[in-house]
Design an enzyme around this catalytic site. Structure first.
Site, PDB file in Angstrom:
ATOM      1  N   HIS A  43     -49.020  46.609  66.612  1.00  0.00           N
ATOM      2  CA  HIS A  43     -49.383  46.919  65.223  1.00  0.00           C
ATOM      3  C   HIS A  43     -49.540  45.619  64.436  1.00  0.00           C
ATOM      4  CE1 HIS A  43     -47.844  47.852  61.002  1.00  0.00           C
ATOM      5  NE2 HIS A  43     -49.012  48.460  61.052  1.00  0.00           N
TER       6      HIS A  43
ATOM      7  N   HIS B 195     -53.512  40.908  55.605  1.00  0.00           N
ATOM      8  CA  HIS B 195     -52.513  41.965  55.467  1.00  0.00           C
ATOM      9  C   HIS B 195     -52.556  42.497  54.036  1.00  0.00           C
ATOM     10  CE1 HIS B 195     -48.955  44.311  55.803  1.00  0.00           C
ATOM     11  NE2 HIS B 195     -48.557  43.772  56.941  1.00  0.00           N
TER      12      HIS B 195
END
Length: 312
Positions: A58, A104
């Site tokens: 992930h 992110h």
């Protein structure tokens, strides 16, 4: 004896044919031997892609010790340890809107470089490892047109490995085996969460036409649930599925990866382990997960859990 030029040519032709006749069986044997190992296991060669469980990384590109970073080791190290499913977030660069970066949530928070560079890293691994099938799941946080993704794939050269399904979406029972994908050279499977358009780019597939996902940002260390979170209201029938088995901790209302719990979260067995949540999921859907996404893949027993879920 005086040899004519014709005689010399005849002699050389016979010698060449004799050499090829001797060499060809060896080449054929080498190809056959190579096809007996797929993703490191002989058992996977005859198994359809849709019937293999992959442990996945992930936010694979966000590496480091900061709160927003999800992995301890870089993508090459992840691939070398046996991870074959990589997930990553993409956004437009803040500097150049024509460039896709791995960021992110926002490139101000975490920027791991360009998508093209990331793809080149994966291509280097595929170039050096001819018997490996790798899957890439990208998120499209800025609703970028699919052609921009295609440009990054083409520029990196990795598109030469891309798998193109014979129909779209491809039914579960129609997926080729890993051995077939390897022999055909289509060893990269690509999914995009939003914005896929196979009429424009035939190898970047719509994630939610193929998968459903369990909830993410989980703060319950027991991972006792396995409900369908995305796509909303989806039926599990006909879809593979992704289990988001990464634990977050809530710090003043902000959820960040729980690094300290990674070894137990990524254990093969035990309370809150990969195996325990997979068992809950299997009881609901009567089949093992296709993907179990993890933070900090180097902690715990990710590959051991993968082997167990695949029965090998």
């Amino acid at each position: 004896m005086i040899w004519s030029s014709h005689s010399w040519r005849t002699l050389l032709s016979v010698a060449l044919l004799s050499h090829l006749a001797t060499a060809l069986p060896a080449v054929e044997h080498a190809t056959s031997a190579a096809a007996n190992i797929c993703n490191g296991r002989s058992e996977y060669c005859s198994r359809p892609y849709s019937e293999v469980t992959f442990v996945g990384s992930h936010d694979s590109a966000f590496v480091g010790e900061l709160p927003q970073q999800n992995q301890n080791i870089d993508v090459t190290a992840q691939l070398n340890m046996g991870i074959r499913f990589l997930q990553a977030q993409t956004h437009h660069s803040l500097i150049d809107k024509n460039v896709l970066e791995l960021c992110h949530t926002s490139c101000l928070l975490e920027d791991a470089g360009t998508l093209e560079s990331y793809l080149r890293t994966i291509k280097t691994f595929l170039d050096a490892n001819a018997n490996e099938v790798v899957t890439l799941l990208l998120t499209n946080g800025d609703s970028v047109d699919i052609t921009e993704f295609n440009e990054a794939f083409a520029s990196s050269g990795i598109d030469r490995y891309a798998f193109v399904p014979s129909s779209n979406p491809l039914p579960l029972e129609s997926w080729p085996t890993l051995g077939q994908m390897i022999s055909q050279g289509t060893r990269l499977v690509v999914f995009l969460d939003y914005g896929a358009n196979t009429a424009k780019v035939n190898y970047i597939l719509d994630e939610f036409a193929y998968y459903f996902e369990t909830p993410y940002d989980v703060t319950d260390s027991s991972f006792s649930g396995c409900s369908i979170d995305r796509p909303s209201g989806a039926s599990p029938s006909g879809r593979m599925y992704i289990v988001n088995h990464f634990l977050d901790v809530d710090i003043f209302g902000v959820k960040v990866p729980d690094r300290t719990a990674a070894s137990s979260t990524n254990a093969a067995t035990g309370k809150g382990s990969i195996g325990a949540q997979a068992a809950v999921c299997q009881s609901l859907y009567n089949r093992t997960p296709n993907v179990v996404l993890l933070d900090f893949v180097d902690k715990g027993s990710a590959i051991q859990a993968q082997n167990a879920l695949n029965g090998v």
